[in-house]
Write an enzyme that holds these catalytic residues in place. Structure first.
Site, PDB file in Angstrom:
ATOM      1  CE  LYS A 119       2.813  -5.132   7.024  1.00 12.19           C
ATOM      2  NZ  LYS A 119       2.525  -3.749   7.406  1.00 12.19           N
ATOM      3  CE  LYS A 201       2.038  -3.748  -4.001  1.00 12.56           C
ATOM      4  NZ  LYS A 201       1.186  -3.570  -2.839  1.00 12.56           N
ATOM      5  CE  LYS A 204       7.331   1.666   1.676  1.00 15.83           C
ATOM      6  NZ  LYS A 204       6.365   2.706   1.463  1.00 15.83           N
TER       7      LYS A 204
END
Ligand code: TRP
Length: 336
Positions: A119, A201, A204
């Site tokens: 991140k 994966k 969204k």
């Protein structure tokens, strides 16, 4: 004399971030199982809005998505009479315990977290301290409820490991305070991949909306997305290495129908990928239909949602408050 055997149910806790509408991957990989877990265990389920602000959120959108995800938890069949369903920021004990636990967590431990490393690359302009200590807040969520079990996917395993380490460390210093949680590994830990790039994966935040199916996509949209799913040139429905696209579709189909890979291969023997994709889409449409329908009802009933959140916050505060109190005493805070 009659003896009644009342076995205490194990406690399970999980949370979901309100950072967007969950995908089919989130649903099949986690949410779908929550309902089963809620029946079997003493369950607590939260919308983790405190976690969500570790990346920048639009305030109006965050508020809306928090309601939406709360409604979704009800739509998947969680029952507020049976489980504790709440919004994390409504229970101040989460932030309070997180602060205490921050002081029992080493910088080096947090610095090893792979999600933080990922991140801080994907949000390089906002590598804030909250993002760094995010696993400590997650540990607080878990330990406040004295959870025995936490259902976790692969990406959260490392965080659960840290929660265990923190619990053990604290218990070692002050005596038994926290239950040390175990991971709950579901039966069919479906890992749903992107429909456009099955090596990744399903997410969204995929810039290509064809890569993911949202739990609220309409049947037409779901059909379209599956029809354009990436496959291979073999034209044979079978589970095998190097057939990531088909393997993914078979995994999704298996999750929705309960059929095994062999049974699916048999069912589609001699049939083309076109037919297969339509059947997978139909299975997904039927799987999500009741969830979407219930959701559409619940989301319009603001008063009901508010009532559920208030009741959840009340129960959660009571449970969490007990643990927080105990912790504060052990640390040596002067109690008010
Ligand atoms: N970090 C989890 C995720 O992004 C969400 C989460 C927050 C969580 N607190 C938790 C999951 C406690 C399990 C237990 O998916």
């Amino acid at each position: 004399m009659e003896t009644v055997q009342t076995e205490k149910k194990k406690k399970i806790l999980s949370c979901i971030q309100p950072s967007g509408i969950p995908t089919l991957g989130n649903y099949l990989g986690a949410l779908k199982n929550w309902k089963t877990l809620a029946d079997e265990f003493d369950g607590a389920f939260a919308v983790a809005d405190l976690h969500a602000i570790t990346v920048r959120q639009d305030p109006a959108k965050l508020r809306q998505q928090t309601s939406e995800v709360l409604a979704l938890l009800l739509a998947i069949g969680l029952d507020p009479e049976k489980s504790v369903i709440f919004v994390q920021s409504h229970v101040p004990a989460h932030a309070q315990l997180a602060w205490v636990l921050n002081c029992y967590t080493q910088f080096g431990e947090m610095n090893r977290m792979t999600q933080f490393k990922d991140k801080s690359t994907s949000h390089a302009d906002n590598v804030n301290v909250g993002l760094f200590s995010y696993p400590v807040l997650m540990a607080a969520d878990i330990l406040l409820y004295q959870a025995d079990l936490v259902p976790v996917g692969a990406d959260q395993k490392q965080h659960l490991e840290i929660a265990r380490d923190i619990a053990n460390r604290f218990n070692g210093i002050y005596g038994n305070t926290f239950t040390v949680p175990d991971p709950y590994i579901g039966k069919n830990g479906a890992r749903v991949m992107s429909l456009q790039d099955p090596s990744k994966k399903m997410s969204k935040s995929d810039p290509n909306p064809k890569g993911f199916v949202s739990v609220f996509d309409t049947p037409e949209v779901i059909m379209k997305k599956f029809k354009s799913a990436v496959t291979d040139s073999e034209a044979c429905v079978r589970f095998a290495e190097g057939k990531d696209g088909i393997n993914n579709l078979m995994g999704i189909y298996s999750c929705c129908t309960g059929l095994t890979m062999d049974e699916i291969a048999n069912q589609f023997e001699g049939k083309g990928y076109g037919d297969f994709k339509v059947e997978v889409a139909n299975a997904v449409i039927e799987e999500l239909r009741p969830v979407r329908e219930r959701y559409n009802q619940i989301i319009t009933d603001k008063a009901y949602l508010k009532e559920v959140a208030a009741k959840g916050a009340d129960t959660a505060s009571r449970i969490a408050g007990r643990t927080l109190n105990k912790t504060m005493k052990k640390v040596g805070f002067l109690m008010p």
